[in-house]
Design an enzyme around this catalytic site. Structure first.
Site, short mmCIF file in Angstrom:
data_model
loop_
_atom_site.label_atom_id
_atom_site.label_comp_id
_atom_site.label_asym_id
_atom_site.label_seq_id
_atom_site.Cartn_x
_atom_site.Cartn_y
_atom_site.Cartn_z
N ASP A 190 0.85 -1.19 0.00
CA ASP A 190 0.00 0.00 0.00
C ASP A 190 0.89 1.24 0.00
O ASP A 190 2.12 1.13 0.04
CB ASP A 190 -0.97 -0.02 1.20
CG ASP A 190 -0.28 -0.34 2.52
OD1 ASP A 190 0.97 -0.27 2.58
OD2 ASP A 190 -0.98 -0.68 3.49
N ASN A 221 -7.54 -1.59 14.04
CA ASN A 221 -8.97 -1.49 13.73
C ASN A 221 -9.43 -2.62 12.79
O ASN A 221 -10.52 -2.58 12.25
CB ASN A 221 -9.29 -0.12 13.10
CG ASN A 221 -8.59 0.07 11.75
OD1 ASN A 221 -7.81 -0.77 11.31
ND2 ASN A 221 -8.88 1.18 11.10
N HIS A 248 -7.94 -3.46 9.91
CA HIS A 248 -7.65 -3.28 8.48
C HIS A 248 -6.53 -4.21 8.01
O HIS A 248 -5.72 -4.69 8.81
CB HIS A 248 -7.36 -1.81 8.13
CG HIS A 248 -6.05 -1.27 8.59
ND1 HIS A 248 -5.79 0.09 8.68
CD2 HIS A 248 -4.88 -1.87 8.98
CE1 HIS A 248 -4.55 0.28 9.08
NE2 HIS A 248 -3.98 -0.89 9.28
N GLU A 281 -9.63 -0.39 4.96
CA GLU A 281 -10.14 0.02 6.27
C GLU A 281 -11.51 -0.62 6.51
O GLU A 281 -12.13 -1.13 5.57
CB GLU A 281 -10.26 1.56 6.31
CG GLU A 281 -8.95 2.31 6.06
CD GLU A 281 -8.03 2.36 7.29
OE1 GLU A 281 -8.20 1.54 8.21
OE2 GLU A 281 -7.14 3.23 7.30
P1 PGA Z 1 1.67 -2.25 12.80
O1 PGA Z 1 0.51 -1.94 11.79
O2 PGA Z 1 2.42 -3.41 12.24
O3 PGA Z 1 2.47 -0.98 12.81
O4 PGA Z 1 1.03 -2.55 14.11
C1 PGA Z 1 -0.23 -2.97 11.24
C2 PGA Z 1 -1.21 -2.37 10.27
O5 PGA Z 1 -1.71 -1.28 10.54
O6 PGA Z 1 -1.47 -3.00 9.25
#
Ligand code: PGA
Length: 227
Positions: free
Chosen positions: A57, A124, A126, A131
Site C-alpha cells: 500500500d 482497527n 484493516h 479500512e
Molecule cells: P503495525 O501496523 O504493524 O504498525 O502494528 C499494522 C497495520 O496497521 O497493518
C-alpha cells in the site's frame, strides 16, 4: 503461536525456505512495526535475487516523505538485503490519474499472481489500507484513511499529513496462493481474537481471511493470549 522472543527468527526461517524452494517468488509485503524484526531477521539469511516484491500500500504523501511506504520498506528491509529482489513494484500516489495507476498495479499483480502475501493486522482490523467498510471484493484503489491510520503515520516521521492512501484490494489479497498474517504484542490480542472469532464482514476486513485458502497466522504468545 510462538514464544515472543523467537517470533521473528521462526518466521524468517520459514520465509527463507520458501525463497529457496521457489527463487522467483512473487510477494506482496507490508510496512509497519510488526514486520520490522522479521525483516531484520531475514535480511542476511534469504536470497531475494530472483524474486519480485510488490509494496502492499502507499500513503498519499509527496515523494521523499519518510512515511511513504516504499521508503519504509527500503529502510526496514530492502537496503539491508545481501541479495535484493530482481523486481520492485510500488503504487505511485503522484501519478496524474490515480485510478489508472491502481488499475495498472492490479493488472501487474494479476498477470503473474501473488505467491506469498505478508500482512500486518491493523488495530482497527484493516489489512493494508483496506479500512473497516471494505468487503471481500474491494479492488485495488484509492482509499480514505481511518483517523487512527492517518494519525499513525507520525510514527514513521511523516513530514506532511494525509487523509488518503492507495492499497492492493481485498479481492487481490485474498486470491494470493498463500497469506501470512503477522501479529505480535499484547496490544493486538483483542483484535486478533475478534478477527478469528467475530462475525465475518466488512466492519472487520481481516475476518475475511477465514474464508480464504492457505492463510497462516503467525502470532506470538502475547498476541495470542486471548485465544
Ligand atoms: P503495525 O501496523 O504493524 O504498525 O502494528 C499494522 C497495520 O496497521 O497493518
Amino acid at each position: 503461536m510462538i514464544p515472543d522472543g523467537g517470533w521473528a527468527g521462526v518466521v524468517a526461517g520459514e520465509w527463507a525456505r520458501r525463497l529457496q524452494q521457489r527463487p522467483a517468488l512473487r510477494m506482496c509485503l507490508p510496512t509497519g512495526s510488526t514486520p520490522r524484526p522479521l525483516y531484520s531477521a531475514v535480511a542476511h539469511q534469504a536470497d531475494f535475487s530472483a524474486s519480485t516484491v510488490f509494496v502492499l500500500d502507499e500513503f498519499g504523501l509527496p515523494e521523499g516523505d519518510p512515511a511513504r511506504c516504499n521508503q519504509i520498506l527500503q529502510r526496514d528491509l530492502l537496503r539491508n538485503l545481501t541479495n535484493p529482489p530482481a523486481h520492485l513494484e510500488n503504487l505511485d500516489p503522484q501519478a496524474p490519474d490515480l485510478e489508472a495507476e491502481c488499475n495498472r498495479y492490479d493488472m501487474l499483480l494479476a498477470q503473474g499472481g501473488i505467491h506469498l502475501t505478508l500482512l500486518g493486522l491493523g488495530s482497527n482490523g484493516h489489512l493494508g489500507l483496506n479500512e473497516p467498510g471494505s468487503d471481500a471484493s474491494s479492488p485495488t484503489r484509492v482509499v480514505e484513511l481511518a483517523p487512527s491510520t492517518a494519525e499513525g503515520i507520525d510514527k514513521y516521521g511523516a513530514v506532511s499529513e494525509t487523509d488518503w492512501g492507495m492499497t492492493v484490494g481485498m479481492a487481490r489479497l485474498l486470491a494470493s496462493d498463500e497469506i501470512w498474517l503477522l501479529v505480535t504484542g499484547s496490544h493486538k490480542s483483542e483484535i486478533l481474537a475478534a478477527t478469528l472469532k467475530d462475525v465475518v464482514g466488512p466492519s472487520l476486513p481481516a475476518s475475511y481471511l477465514r474464508e480464504a485458502d492457505n492463510v497462516f497466522v503467525w502470532a506470538d504468545e502475547s498476541a495470542a493470549s486471548l485465544l
